[in-house]
Motif scaffolding. Sequence first.
Motif, mmCIF file in Angstrom:
data_model
loop_
_atom_site.group_PDB
_atom_site.id
_atom_site.type_symbol
_atom_site.label_atom_id
_atom_site.label_comp_id
_atom_site.label_asym_id
_atom_site.label_seq_id
_atom_site.Cartn_x
_atom_site.Cartn_y
_atom_site.Cartn_z
ATOM 1 N N LEU A 1 0.534 -1.431 -0.121
ATOM 2 C CA LEU A 1 -0.226 -0.270 0.401
ATOM 3 C C LEU A 1 0.511 0.776 -0.197
ATOM 4 O O LEU A 1 0.842 2.192 -0.804
ATOM 5 C CB LEU A 1 -1.197 0.018 1.185
ATOM 6 C CG LEU A 1 -1.876 0.983 1.279
ATOM 7 C CD1 LEU A 1 -2.763 1.063 0.092
ATOM 8 C CD2 LEU A 1 -2.401 1.112 2.884
ATOM 9 N N ARG A 2 2.519 0.949 0.751
ATOM 10 C CA ARG A 2 2.653 2.236 0.774
ATOM 11 C C ARG A 2 3.271 2.966 -0.257
ATOM 12 O O ARG A 2 3.636 3.642 -0.471
ATOM 13 C CB ARG A 2 4.115 1.947 2.516
ATOM 14 C CG ARG A 2 3.652 1.845 3.184
ATOM 15 C CD ARG A 2 4.180 0.354 4.132
ATOM 16 N NE ARG A 2 3.666 1.269 5.440
ATOM 17 C CZ ARG A 2 4.604 1.860 6.013
ATOM 18 N NH1 ARG A 2 6.283 2.393 5.361
ATOM 19 N NH2 ARG A 2 4.634 1.697 7.125
ATOM 20 N N PHE B 1 6.107 6.631 -0.212
ATOM 21 C CA PHE B 1 6.955 6.551 0.630
ATOM 22 C C PHE B 1 6.329 5.519 1.818
ATOM 23 O O PHE B 1 4.953 4.985 2.475
ATOM 24 C CB PHE B 1 5.583 7.898 1.454
ATOM 25 C CG PHE B 1 6.780 8.580 3.271
ATOM 26 C CD1 PHE B 1 7.591 9.440 2.896
ATOM 27 C CD2 PHE B 1 5.959 8.447 4.246
ATOM 28 C CE1 PHE B 1 7.867 9.863 4.147
ATOM 29 C CE2 PHE B 1 7.157 8.114 5.781
ATOM 30 C CZ PHE B 1 7.472 9.141 5.282
ATOM 31 N N GLY B 2 7.213 5.119 2.666
ATOM 32 C CA GLY B 2 7.028 3.897 3.478
ATOM 33 C C GLY B 2 8.653 4.109 4.948
ATOM 34 O O GLY B 2 8.920 3.008 5.361
ATOM 35 N N GLY B 3 8.116 5.370 4.790
ATOM 36 C CA GLY B 3 9.389 5.759 6.478
ATOM 37 C C GLY B 3 10.071 6.713 6.385
ATOM 38 O O GLY B 3 10.439 6.998 5.006
ATOM 39 N N MET B 4 10.789 7.524 7.298
ATOM 40 C CA MET B 4 12.274 7.944 6.814
ATOM 41 C C MET B 4 13.589 7.790 7.780
ATOM 42 O O MET B 4 12.790 7.064 8.983
ATOM 43 C CB MET B 4 10.920 9.250 7.420
ATOM 44 C CG MET B 4 10.691 9.738 8.805
ATOM 45 S SD MET B 4 10.189 10.850 8.883
ATOM 46 C CE MET B 4 8.443 11.730 7.748
ATOM 47 N N LEU B 5 13.837 8.138 7.412
ATOM 48 C CA LEU B 5 15.011 7.960 8.317
ATOM 49 C C LEU B 5 15.708 9.415 8.792
ATOM 50 O O LEU B 5 15.783 10.820 8.036
ATOM 51 C CB LEU B 5 16.788 8.078 7.042
ATOM 52 C CG LEU B 5 18.021 8.161 7.602
ATOM 53 C CD1 LEU B 5 18.046 6.189 8.517
ATOM 54 C CD2 LEU B 5 19.369 7.248 6.143
ATOM 55 N N ILE C 1 12.549 5.866 10.456
ATOM 56 C CA ILE C 1 10.762 5.630 11.476
ATOM 57 C C ILE C 1 9.888 4.929 10.259
ATOM 58 O O ILE C 1 10.191 5.524 9.006
ATOM 59 C CB ILE C 1 10.163 6.585 11.775
ATOM 60 C CG1 ILE C 1 11.648 7.767 12.494
ATOM 61 C CG2 ILE C 1 8.703 6.950 12.382
ATOM 62 C CD1 ILE C 1 10.783 9.235 12.827
ATOM 63 N N GLY C 2 9.518 3.682 10.458
ATOM 64 C CA GLY C 2 8.879 3.320 9.614
ATOM 65 C C GLY C 2 7.062 2.766 9.797
ATOM 66 O O GLY C 2 6.545 2.387 8.810
#
Length: 591
Positions: A451-452, A457-461, A478-479
């Motif tokens: 879905l992401r 977008f699948g999270g950030m560093l 952060i996922g």
Amino acid sequence: MFFCDVTNYYGRLESVSSRLSMIDLLSEMLSKAEGAEIKPLVYFTQGVLAPSFEGIETGIADKTALAAIALATGFEIKDVESAFRKSGDAGKAAEELKLRARLRGMGRKEHSISTVFDSMKKIASISGQGSKDVKLRTLAGLLSNASPVEARYIIRFALGKLRLGLGDATILEALAKAKGGGRESKPVLERAYNLCSDLGKVADVLYSKGMKGIEAFEAEPFSPIRPELAERANTFEEIMERMGDSCFAESKYDGLRMQVHLDRKRKRVEIFSRNLERLTDMFPDIAKAALDETDAHSAIFEGEAISYDDSAGEFHSFQETIQRKRKHGVESAAEKFPLRLFAFDVMYLDGESYMDKGYAVRREALESMLKKRDVIRTTDRIVAKSAKDLERYFNAAISSGLEGIIAKEPGSKYIAGARKFSWIKMKRSYKAEMSDTVDLVVIGYFLGKGLRAEFGFGGMLAAAYNDKRDVFESITRIGTGFTEEQMSFFRSSLSKSSRKAMPARVESSIVPDVWVEPLHVVEVRADEITRSPMHMCGKEDYNDPDEQGYALRFPRIVSEGYRDKRAEDATTTKEIIEMFRLQKKKSLDDR
Ligand code: ATP
């Protein structure tokens, strides 16, 4: 100083990533400036026209910049647009087209740093009907006389995208090396910077009066002081151990921090936020009260403004207070959400700096300058002589809807721009979680699966800020926990500052799908801080794969979008290490 010398250094600065080489190059460039030139040179290098609290911008958007390039080079707008699309960088497009235009034999005259800066200031000051056209022509005029490389930086600057990757701390260190007798004098320059938040002003004093002028530098109204911040503690006993026999304990209000500057003779008041943003126009009620309710001739004082219901004696939530931070409908919002400013400090009074006086003395001066106590009051406080006193006061603060308490050392000076143990905060804590959130800088993002992937977008560093080294060190990935709205918001806003390689001043061994410029700050909660070799936070040697850094366990995002903070105001590596220490101590105490 010729502008071409400056842009030559900018080109070289862009190609180095080691901070020490950056400082060497930068100080070499700064040492070439003469007299009054240093101020425009420093501002230009920061990518600004004035210190950020003045909020002056050129007001040039992509479309105008592209039209100015077309006008200056003789190319058609569609050619300019296609060059822009190729790199996504209007500065590069300007450079490329100027190169091709030069082959067609267009002439040029040498620019100096001062003439370019003055033209940019002129562009910023143009307003009213037809201003877009005048701005465009002025910018095109600058470009016609520029070399291809100069054109690259003129356009980037005009768009507010110079981004040489230089933090304030790096520029200060380079100034110290260039004219302060060596990098060791950075702390003295830093002190002056913390008192005025204006690198151009500090550089100007250094060049005109030398280090003697910097040592004698004092705060004065209308240049915001970088605010003092609070440290954390786990227990009331620990607070008392640090404070000595007694301390002040004050309510911690969850509102907006305001630094109020006033000069009665000139009937002038300015209000600055914690991030030194000018808030005056949004809070006319507070500005008026600063003149009506005090008897100071001139002053700089601080407090926390919060939406407060006088008849019920109740504090409203932060969400209500923040409604007042708006550009339109200011008057009606002021009626709907009346604010009270709970003042807690005074740093300057009637022509004299109070920063080196003890807190008890400053507080007394604050109490006696407040004559009315209607819109502006003082924070509630007690004198605490024991951990028990603190605990009782804390419990009372929480039950009246406050965030917690701040303990303050009565003899301590005002420490501008630093988090020190002369202020210690204690907030409501949440079980099985870190007792405070952290503010981290986004340095990259992942594209995501399932879905992401749809949102890209699948999270950030994210990274903490190491203020000693002036770099952003990775601390967590952060996922989870993003809503669909957040995924599309972060994707679209972060992609605007994406980079092909790891940006300057970023340290991470984890490579995200997309790197981003370290500009945006998010608030994050986690279960705990752990040690891990995967992250760079707190490592001595970034190249050692076995050295343990600091990381977050089960991180999740708390802020809806970004926090209203500069990347350099994010949680520091030093704070993370201190929080880790507190966490370890707490788990031992709990056993
Ligand atoms: P937080 O998210 O906890 O507010 P912060 O990083 O913004 O953290 P801290 O150093 O942790 O700032 O806490 C100090 C902040 O608390 C101040 O910036 C100010 O806005 C707020 N504050 C509320 N009441 C007081 C008070 N009595 N004295 C000083 N600061 C206060």
